[in-house]
Design a protein around this motif. Structure first.
Motif, mmCIF file in Angstrom:
data_model
loop_
_atom_site.group_PDB
_atom_site.id
_atom_site.type_symbol
_atom_site.label_atom_id
_atom_site.label_comp_id
_atom_site.label_asym_id
_atom_site.label_seq_id
_atom_site.Cartn_x
_atom_site.Cartn_y
_atom_site.Cartn_z
ATOM 1 N N GLY A 138 0.787 -1.224 0.000
ATOM 2 C CA GLY A 138 0.000 0.000 0.000
ATOM 3 C C GLY A 138 0.819 1.273 0.000
ATOM 4 N N LEU A 139 2.122 1.161 0.268
ATOM 5 C CA LEU A 139 2.993 2.344 0.286
ATOM 6 C C LEU A 139 4.052 2.237 -0.808
ATOM 7 N N SER A 140 4.994 1.313 -0.646
ATOM 8 C CA SER A 140 6.038 1.160 -1.667
ATOM 9 C C SER A 140 5.641 0.131 -2.725
ATOM 10 N N LYS A 141 4.710 -0.769 -2.391
ATOM 11 C CA LYS A 141 4.210 -1.757 -3.347
ATOM 12 C C LYS A 141 2.689 -1.802 -3.246
ATOM 13 N N HIS A 142 2.076 -2.541 -4.155
ATOM 14 C CA HIS A 142 0.618 -2.584 -4.189
ATOM 15 C C HIS A 142 0.030 -3.124 -2.891
ATOM 16 N N GLY A 143 -1.143 -2.575 -2.544
ATOM 17 C CA GLY A 143 -1.806 -2.951 -1.313
ATOM 18 C C GLY A 143 -3.182 -3.544 -1.515
ATOM 19 N N GLY A 144 -4.101 -3.191 -0.615
ATOM 20 C CA GLY A 144 -5.359 -3.905 -0.505
ATOM 21 C C GLY A 144 -6.558 -3.351 -1.240
ATOM 22 N N PHE A 145 -6.437 -2.219 -1.934
ATOM 23 C CA PHE A 145 -7.588 -1.712 -2.694
ATOM 24 C C PHE A 145 -7.710 -2.443 -4.028
ATOM 25 N N ALA A 146 -7.785 -3.749 -3.958
ATOM 26 C CA ALA A 146 -7.887 -4.607 -5.139
ATOM 27 C C ALA A 146 -8.490 -5.929 -4.705
ATOM 28 N N GLU A 147 -8.918 -6.710 -5.671
ATOM 29 C CA GLU A 147 -9.580 -7.976 -5.343
ATOM 30 C C GLU A 147 -8.609 -9.045 -4.863
ATOM 31 N N TYR A 148 -7.324 -8.931 -5.241
ATOM 32 C CA TYR A 148 -6.304 -9.885 -4.814
ATOM 33 C C TYR A 148 -5.024 -9.134 -4.491
ATOM 34 N N ALA A 149 -4.169 -9.748 -3.655
ATOM 35 C CA ALA A 149 -2.890 -9.137 -3.311
ATOM 36 C C ALA A 149 -1.892 -10.222 -2.930
ATOM 37 N N VAL A 150 -0.618 -9.979 -3.221
ATOM 38 C CA VAL A 150 0.455 -10.855 -2.763
ATOM 39 C C VAL A 150 1.009 -10.281 -1.468
ATOM 40 N N VAL A 151 1.088 -11.118 -0.435
ATOM 41 C CA VAL A 151 1.552 -10.683 0.876
ATOM 42 C C VAL A 151 2.645 -11.641 1.363
ATOM 43 N N ASP A 152 3.334 -11.236 2.415
ATOM 44 C CA ASP A 152 4.409 -12.021 3.013
ATOM 45 C C ASP A 152 3.831 -12.803 4.191
ATOM 46 N N ALA A 153 4.017 -14.116 4.202
ATOM 47 C CA ALA A 153 3.446 -14.947 5.265
ATOM 48 C C ALA A 153 3.880 -14.494 6.648
ATOM 49 N N ARG A 154 5.078 -13.908 6.751
ATOM 50 C CA ARG A 154 5.603 -13.512 8.056
ATOM 51 C C ARG A 154 4.913 -12.278 8.623
ATOM 52 N N GLN A 155 4.225 -11.526 7.794
ATOM 53 C CA GLN A 155 3.531 -10.339 8.277
ATOM 54 C C GLN A 155 2.084 -10.630 8.654
ATOM 55 N N LEU A 156 1.592 -11.822 8.345
ATOM 56 C CA LEU A 156 0.181 -12.136 8.514
ATOM 57 C C LEU A 156 -0.177 -12.527 9.950
ATOM 58 N N ALA A 157 -1.460 -12.403 10.263
ATOM 59 C CA ALA A 157 -1.994 -12.871 11.537
ATOM 60 C C ALA A 157 -3.303 -13.601 11.277
ATOM 61 N N PRO A 158 -3.496 -14.783 11.863
ATOM 62 C CA PRO A 158 -4.773 -15.481 11.696
ATOM 63 C C PRO A 158 -5.914 -14.666 12.310
ATOM 64 N N ILE A 159 -7.052 -14.658 11.646
ATOM 65 C CA ILE A 159 -8.214 -13.927 12.150
ATOM 66 C C ILE A 159 -9.008 -14.833 13.090
ATOM 67 N N PRO A 160 -9.237 -14.402 14.332
ATOM 68 C CA PRO A 160 -10.068 -15.203 15.242
ATOM 69 C C PRO A 160 -11.477 -15.376 14.680
ATOM 70 N N ALA A 161 -12.103 -16.484 15.020
ATOM 71 C CA ALA A 161 -13.428 -16.804 14.477
ATOM 72 C C ALA A 161 -14.457 -15.726 14.800
ATOM 73 N N ALA A 162 -14.288 -15.032 15.926
ATOM 74 C CA ALA A 162 -15.279 -14.027 16.348
ATOM 75 C C ALA A 162 -15.238 -12.760 15.521
ATOM 76 N N LEU A 163 -14.195 -12.573 14.711
ATOM 77 C CA LEU A 163 -14.034 -11.332 13.945
ATOM 78 C C LEU A 163 -14.307 -11.567 12.465
ATOM 79 N N SER A 164 -15.049 -10.635 11.855
ATOM 80 C CA SER A 164 -15.259 -10.670 10.402
ATOM 81 C C SER A 164 -14.105 -9.954 9.718
ATOM 82 N N ALA A 165 -14.033 -10.074 8.397
ATOM 83 C CA ALA A 165 -12.996 -9.372 7.638
ATOM 84 C C ALA A 165 -13.147 -7.857 7.779
#
Length: 376
Positions: A138-165
């Protein structure tokens, strides 16, 4: 790539500074390194930094036009690189993940990645959200204002079941930033903390986190709509209208409550500065008791004027806070799910992103989110 995945996607592109977003159809991005994961974006939140970037106020960013913004989003894992790393393999197709923009492909060898002295939740050696050589979605490379995005697994966090996107996306920047700032205050239960800018995107989350952490929270704002939002949360925090209540009067009231007479003993233990105005900074500093902490999150172009007397004679510590580590990100998400901390959001479809930007300029507080499930 999964068979049902299309070969093209829609994305909202900035094509120059100070222009509207343009909806374009482009080829799907592809994972190109072992830690890469392709996700289907389910929700993408608009941040003040998106506006700053679009105005050309972040030197050197974006690196090129056209550019897809958004550094706080959530999605679903679609596919991996042909030979995925162990970190990437931990996320399976269909997993829901939250994506903060920072630390896409960190170098792994710099001072930060090798274990700097960040006091708030350092990540394991070899990865750091502060790596100066990493890219940022979203700053130096493409971000989330698109239908798909490539991300780094190390930056991710699993979403708890109680939370929606839609609930998760604002937490990927606003949520982790204010949560980490509260941790930097180094408070104990029962201590007093001020959230200056309490009705904004970060502030209204800070009110909720602070109260649920067991602090006595004072939320300060100076505009009608954000104050309505802050009051409407019914968190139990004290909400202050800075236009009509002076900081010195609040300090005196707290002194009377505690039976204190010396100025150094009266006031808040910490404040977090979210607005970019000198008036907000001065108001926050005036609320602090001696030896208090002022945690600065905002970064106005002209900076803040700091009184040396506050630092020397009152022993006020002024601390900067950017975001939290991946470990703290996961902690924050689980805390949000367990304690029902949610952003107040207004959602809109991807093609209507420019309308969302117009809503942002109204300054009514809360967070604005692109919900990919919404139709045009």
């Amino acid at each position: 790539m999964a068979k049902h995945t299309p070969q093209t996607m829609r994305g909202q592109f900035l094509e120059a500074f100070k222009t509207a977003y343009a909806l374009r159809n482009v080829p799907l991005p592809k994972p190109s390194a072992p830690d890469d994961i392709l996700i289907k974006v389910d929700a993408a939140s608009y941040c003040h930094t998106d506006y700053v970037l679009a105005q050309g106020q972040m030197p050197g960013l974006p690196k090129a036009f056209p550019h897809i913004g958004c550094h706080e989003f959530a999605g679903t894992v679609v596919s991996h690189f042909d030979s995925p790393s162990s970190k990437a393999s931990a996320f399976k197709e269909g997993d829901r993940v939250g994506v903060p923009g920072r630390a896409f492909h960190p170098c792994g060898s710099c001072f930060e990645c090798q274990g700097s002295k960040d006091p708030v939740g350092r990540d394991e050696k070899g990865y750091s959200i502060y790596c100066p050589h990493s890219e940022n979605n979203g700053l130096s490379k493409h971000g989330g204002f698109a239908e798909y995005a490539v991300v780094d697994a190390r930056q991710l966090a699993p979403i708890p079941a109680a939370l929606s996107a839609v609930e998760t996306a604002p937490l990927m920047c606003a949520g982790i930033t204010i949560y980490a700032a509260l941790k930097r205050c180094q408070l104990e239960k029962g201590d007093r903390v001020g959230i200056i800018g309490a009705g904004g995107g970060l502030g209204h989350l800070g009110l909720q986190y602070g109260v649920k952490m067991g602090y006595k929270v004072h939320g300060v704002d100076a505009a009608d709509a954000p104050l309505r939002l802050a009051n409407g949360l019914n968190t139990g925090a004290r909400i202050v209208d800075a236009r009509f209540e002076k900081a010195v009067d609040i300090v005196q009231q707290l002194g009377a409550e505690d039976g204190k007479k010396d100025r150094g003993e009266m006031g808040l233990d910490a404040v977090i500065i979210l607005p970019e105005t000198q008036a907000a900074f001065d108001y926050g500093m005036a609320l602090l008791k001696s030896h208090g902490k002022c945690v600065v999150v905002s970064f106005p172009e002209d900076g803040f004027h700091i009184s040396a007397r506050d630092v020397v004679f009152r022993d006020i510590s002024i601390i900067g806070s950017l975001v939290g580590s991946n470990r703290v990100l996961r902690e924050m998400l689980n805390f949000s799910a367990e304690h029902n901390v949610r952003a107040i959001t207004k959602s809109i479809s991807l093609p209507r992103l420019n309308g969302l930007v117009e809503e942002y300029h109204k300054g009514e507080g809360g967070k604005l989110v692109i919900d990919m499930a919404m139709t045009d």
